[in-house]
Write an enzyme that holds these catalytic residues in place. Structure first.
Site, PDB file in Angstrom:
ATOM      1  N   GLU A 320       0.851  -1.134  -0.103  1.00  0.00           N
ATOM      2  CA  GLU A 320      -0.079   0.036   0.168  1.00  0.00           C
ATOM      3  C   GLU A 320       0.632   1.256  -0.120  1.00  0.00           C
ATOM      4  OE1 GLU A 320      -2.514   3.395   1.978  1.00  0.00           O
ATOM      5  OE2 GLU A 320      -0.426   2.323   2.269  1.00  0.00           O
ATOM      6  N   ASP A 349      -7.409   1.922   8.190  1.00  0.00           N
ATOM      7  CA  ASP A 349      -6.429   2.439   7.966  1.00  0.00           C
ATOM      8  C   ASP A 349      -6.169   3.366   9.001  1.00  0.00           C
ATOM      9  OD1 ASP A 349      -3.881   3.070   7.047  1.00  0.00           O
ATOM     10  OD2 ASP A 349      -4.512   3.404   4.804  1.00  0.00           O
TER      11      ASP A 349
END
Length: 505
Positions: A320, A349
């Protein structure tokens, strides 16, 4: 989580129409005017109580230990990531799942040495990386000596966006542009096509511009603070700059980890995801050990309950921090039928920020920076908002800007939402009243640093956001009606004393 940048434009996208209710599905059950959700069986403890902050903290301790023994991080392509992945797989297998890896190739970009940006005339003044400028991800290497600056339409919102703005650009000069209406890659390519030796882009918001020029640039590209950008624009005729950028781009392989609940409808899948990798600078215990630990513990606890109505797919994304690679590659690998089987996506997140807030991803697109949320995303936000309200807790919209793994799902037309405790924004006095903490400081002052450790996690934030997150997972595992119009296949038992106007008992 990746540094903020505009990325691909989402505004005006046309999400694919989601599946609607099919014949034979039962009607929605309403209880006291509230959509049915929560445990499928009344005697079960809600997932919001089963997923505890103590259990998440234990996972975080293990991830912190893994990083400390493996080079200090869990970045993709490192031993730290591989061992963390094995930990996740082991815990999922022990809970009864059959995890699998989704492998992919990607272009790995790295800065091989510190970047130099220095004023050399009319006097010398070296600018500081991380304070005055940042190297944009996927910037090319290059060297400029005594370079002259040419501002490119910096008084407009589309600075650098049109090739004709470079019609008289002198070859070999440094192009100075302002952030605006088009992607950074487009600006930098226009500058390169015009013969620029480097591209400088300064922010239109009051913070250092950290951006990306994916899939790569032909010339060095740096992001600047608005103050430095305006200084260079005002004195462009007098200033000369040295620039030195040393980067590399290599083809590498990595993987994400996914696991499905054995039960639940295969054609109405709730995907719950968090990225497992950290940045190379540190162990990434908030970013994003906190989200990964929460998703892992949610999977462990959900496995101990009765099968949900909808299949839940838990995802631990790789790479990511290098461009949302794992989630993008996964979504790109799905054909139309498999995409249509996905009811929605939930993203977690960073949920343990030191100076935290309670941010619900802005599915209604109320904030100026939000865009592209498919229909149903606002309903996901409401589920989380309602839970916080039920606990007497304030929550706020968090910008849905494309800076985390929900982006690929939104671009595929899949309703998306999630929770976030804050990163590089600054807490206001009003937010201190709502959440506690310190006014005027970043939500996470340890974001993307070596100090993103277990000691700097706020466990109150973990407790509050994980309870809301677990509630949302359990709610949607049972019923996605407000998101995509699909009602549960199982026939609910409704025992009422009337049939129409007549009493039956």
């Amino acid at each position: 989580m990746r540094p903020s940048h505009p990325g691909p434009s989402l505004t005006g996208s046309s999400p694919r129409r989601r599946r609607t209710t099919t014949a034979g599905l039962t009607a929605l059950v309403l209880a006291a005017g509230t959509l049915a959700g929560g445990p499928a069986h009344a005697d079960e403890i809600p997932l919001s109580e089963r997923v505890t902050a103590e259990a998440i903290e234990a996972h975080l301790l293990n991830l912190d230990t893994i990083a400390s023994y493996n080079g200090g991080n869990r970045a993709s392509g490192t031993p730290g990531y591989d061992v963390a992945a094995q930990y996740v797989e082991n815990r999922l297998e022990r809970a009864g799942y059959e995890p699998y890896r989704h492998e992919y190739e990607y272009e790995a970009w790295r800065a091989e040495s510190p970047t130099v940006l220095s004023r050399v005339a009319p006097d010398e003044n070296p600018y500081r990386e991380g304070e005055h400028f940042e190297t944009m991800s996927y910037s090319a290497s290059g060297s400029v000596r005594d370079g002259e600056i040419v501002p490119v339409s910096t008084d407009t919102d589309d600075s650098g966006c049109a090739p004709e703005q470079f019609a008289d650009f002198p070859e070999g000069r440094i192009a100075l542009m302002k952030r605006g209406s088009c992607a950074f890659g487009e600006k930098v390519q226009n500058a390169a096509d015009a013969g620029a030796s480097a591209a400088l882009i300064y922010n239109n918001e009051d913070e250092l511009l950290m951006g990306t020029v994916e899939p790569g640039s032909e010339i060095p590209a740096l992001g600047l603070t608005p103050a430095l950008g305006e200084e260079l624009a005002d004195q462009a005729d007098e200033l000369r700059l040295d620039i030195e950028v040393d980067t590399s781009l290599t083809t590498e392989r990595s993987y994400s980890i996914l696991a499905d609940t054995p039960g639940g409808s295969d054609d109405n899948v709730v995907v719950v995801g968090a990225h497992l990798d950290s940045v190379e600078e540190g162990p990434g215990i908030n970013d994003n050990g906190s989200g990964s630990a929460f998703v892992l513990e949610s999977a462990v606890q959900l496995a101990q309950q009765e099968d949900p109505n909808n299949k839940v797919r838990f995802a631990f994304w790789g790479t990511e921090e290098s461009g949302l690679v794992g989630s993008n590659e996964y979504v790109a690998s799905l054909d139309e039928d498999r995409l249509d089987d996905i009811a929605l996506y939930l993203n977690f997140d960073m949920i343990g920020s030191h100076n935290y807030g309670r941010f619900v991803l802005d599915g209604r697109m109320e904030l100026p920076g939000s865009g592209g949320a498919p229909s149903g995303s606002g309903a996901i936000a409401k589920i989380f908002e309602d839970y916080f309200a039920s606990q007497g807790q304030v929550s706020e919209p968090g910008v849905l800007s494309g800076r985390s793994d929900y982006l690929a799902f939104m671009q595929a037309g899949i309703p998306s939402g999630g929770l976030f405790s804050g990163a590089d924004g600054t807490k206001t006095a009003e937010q201190v009243e709502w959440y506690g903490g310190t006014e005027g400081e970043l939500f996470d002052p340890y974001y993307h640093t070596a100090e993103d450790t277990l000691e700097n996690i706020n466990m109150d934030s973990v407790a509050e956001l994980s309870a809301a997150g677990a509630h949302g997972i359990e709610f949607l595992a049972e019923n996605t009606l407000p998101v995509n119009g699909v009602t549960p296949l199982s026939q609910p038992v409704v025992d009422l004393p009337r049939l129409g106007d007549a009493w039956v008992r």
